[in-house]
Enzyme design. Structure first.
Site, PDB file in Angstrom:
ATOM      1  N   HIS A   1     -14.036   1.592  14.364  1.00 56.73           N
ATOM      2  CA  HIS A   1     -12.897   1.451  13.444  1.00 56.73           C
ATOM      3  C   HIS A   1     -11.676   2.219  13.985  1.00 56.73           C
ATOM      4  CE1 HIS A   1     -16.368   1.038  10.476  1.00 56.73           C
ATOM      5  NE2 HIS A   1     -15.702  -0.085  10.289  1.00 56.73           N
TER       6      HIS A   1
ATOM      7  N   GLY B   1     -12.118  -6.284  15.036  1.00 53.63           N
ATOM      8  CA  GLY B   1     -12.957  -5.987  16.190  1.00 53.63           C
ATOM      9  C   GLY B   1     -13.614  -7.236  16.754  1.00 53.63           C
TER      10      GLY B   1
ATOM     11  N   SER C   1     -21.776   0.472  14.593  1.00 50.12           N
ATOM     12  CA  SER C   1     -21.773  -0.287  13.347  1.00 50.12           C
ATOM     13  C   SER C   1     -22.088   0.663  12.201  1.00 50.12           C
ATOM     14  CB  SER C   1     -22.841  -1.390  13.400  1.00 50.12           C
ATOM     15  OG  SER C   1     -23.097  -1.879  12.091  1.00 50.12           O
ATOM     16  N   SER C   2     -21.457   0.426  11.053  1.00 47.86           N
ATOM     17  CA  SER C   2     -21.772   1.243   9.873  1.00 47.86           C
ATOM     18  C   SER C   2     -23.247   1.099   9.516  1.00 47.86           C
ATOM     19  CB  SER C   2     -20.906   0.817   8.688  1.00 47.86           C
ATOM     20  OG  SER C   2     -19.540   0.856   9.042  1.00 47.86           O
TER      21      SER C   2
HETATM   22  P1  AMP Z   1     -16.474  -3.333   8.869  1.00 48.55           P
HETATM   23  O1  AMP Z   1     -16.066  -2.060   8.216  1.00 48.55           O
HETATM   24  O2  AMP Z   1     -17.836  -3.276   9.480  1.00 48.55           O
HETATM   25  O3  AMP Z   1     -16.212  -4.549   8.021  1.00 48.55           O
HETATM   26  O4  AMP Z   1     -15.522  -3.501  10.126  1.00 48.55           O
HETATM   27  C1  AMP Z   1     -14.129  -3.427  10.003  1.00 48.55           C
HETATM   28  C2  AMP Z   1     -13.500  -3.839  11.297  1.00 48.55           C
HETATM   29  O5  AMP Z   1     -13.945  -2.977  12.343  1.00 48.55           O
HETATM   30  C3  AMP Z   1     -13.887  -5.265  11.725  1.00 48.55           C
HETATM   31  O6  AMP Z   1     -12.744  -5.911  12.273  1.00 48.55           O
HETATM   32  C4  AMP Z   1     -14.934  -5.021  12.779  1.00 48.55           C
HETATM   33  O7  AMP Z   1     -15.036  -6.056  13.742  1.00 48.55           O
HETATM   34  C5  AMP Z   1     -14.423  -3.744  13.419  1.00 48.55           C
HETATM   35  N1  AMP Z   1     -15.525  -3.060  14.100  1.00 48.55           N
HETATM   36  C6  AMP Z   1     -16.707  -2.686  13.578  1.00 48.55           C
HETATM   37  N2  AMP Z   1     -17.485  -2.123  14.519  1.00 48.55           N
HETATM   38  C7  AMP Z   1     -16.780  -2.152  15.678  1.00 48.55           C
HETATM   39  C8  AMP Z   1     -17.042  -1.737  17.027  1.00 48.55           C
HETATM   40  N3  AMP Z   1     -18.191  -1.180  17.367  1.00 48.55           N
HETATM   41  N4  AMP Z   1     -16.082  -1.927  17.952  1.00 48.55           N
HETATM   42  C9  AMP Z   1     -14.898  -2.517  17.598  1.00 48.55           C
HETATM   43  N5  AMP Z   1     -14.588  -2.930  16.357  1.00 48.55           N
HETATM   44  C10 AMP Z   1     -15.515  -2.754  15.411  1.00 48.55           C
END
Ligand code: AMP
Length: 283
Positions: free
Chosen positions: A41, A152, A190-191
């Protein structure tokens, strides 16, 4: 201690905050997230800071992109740590609406996604997912009116869906994709990685290892069929239940028969225990 970013939780307070951000012709970047922030993030936030003068991060765990059997209730929520990280990154505004603000009683509209959202990848296993994502991202764009938005490549199909939607609906937002941030052993951040037991965490980097090996073999001229079949077997042998491991055209997501049909992206989704991981790599 860096100064905490402003936080808006209601539409009137968001509007007031945007008015002051927009003063003197500032450009605004939006980074949509579901919180539980990690370095992936933060990479989006750093890109945002490079490309715009003001940065908004939204934190909203969006119920409409989870199916009833999925992890909406247990999704990690780490508000205090998230705000501390965003303060350190000098984010200007955090948009943290409640579910009732995003979906008030009587809410009855959804964005219907086709094209990349019907490529037969995530949509095959999470049929509710892209409708929920497109609707919430459409709302976030309408609420924050950013000049650019950062997503991402980790969620590769989602990046294509959102890019398409922004263009199709003339939303006036430039969607920018940011490369995947990985742990030292290759696991994509990843979360959801916090769900992994230590044994599962140890085998999780198999996904990236298999994709890297597959990409190398494809570049060396081996057949797509063999390489994909070998990779799928290795992923299964490591203890995963594979949803898909596929080679697709990197832009259209159409199936490819060889890397000559490329540029090619390898995409994988697999479950280990109750945790589902996704990843992808360019060939
Ligand atoms: P999320 O909170 O998982 O919905 O992710 C929010 C944003 O962060 C999305 O655009 C994801 O693709 C991006 N994102 C999550 N994990 C990664 C990562 N390891 N590398 C790059 N972007 C990420």
């Amino acid at each position: 201690m860096p100064r905490a970013p402003a936080v808006a939780r209601t539409l009137p307070s968001l509007r007031r905050a945007l008015e002051s951000l927009r003063a003197r012709g500032a450009t605004v970047a939006l980074v949509p997230t579901m919180g539980a922030l990690h370095d992936g993030h933060l990479a989006l936030v750093h890109q945002a800071k490079r490309r715009a003068s003001k940065v908004i991060v939204s934190i909203f765990v969006n119920p409409t992109q989870f199916a009833p059997h999925e992890d909406f209730g247990s999704y990690p929520r780490t508000w205090k740590a998230d705000v501390a990280r965003l303060a350190e990154a000098r984010v200007d505004l955090v948009w943290n609406p409640g579910v009732g603000t995003m979906y008030p009683p009587g809410f009855a509209t959804r964005i219907l996604t086709e094209g990349p959202a019907a490529a037969g990848l995530e949509d095959r296993f999470r049929p509710h997912f892209f409708g929920g994502v497109a609707t919430v991202v459409g709302k976030l764009f309408a609420q924050c009116r950013p000049d650019i938005a950062l997503f991402g490549q980790k969620d590769y199909q989602q990046l294509k869906v959102v890019t398409r939607m922004a263009a199709d609906l003339d939303l006036g937002v430039k969607v920018v994709g940011v490369p995947i941030v990985r742990e030292r052993d290759g696991l994509a951040m990843s979360s959801r990685n916090v769900y992994l037991s230590s044994g599962q965490r140890a085998v999780a980097p198999t996904l990236h290892r298999v994709m890297k090996d597959a990409a190398r073999r494809l570049r060396n001229g081996e057949s797509l069929e063999t390489v994909i079949a070998d990779g799928a077997r290795t992923i299964g042998d490591a203890g995963f239940v594979l949803d898909y491991f596929e080679a697709r055209h990197a832009e259209t997501l159409a199936p490819v028969r060889s890397i000559k049909d490329g540029p090619v992206r390898l995409l994988v989704a697999a479950r280990i225990g109750t945790t589902r991981l996704i990843d992808n790599i360019g060939v």
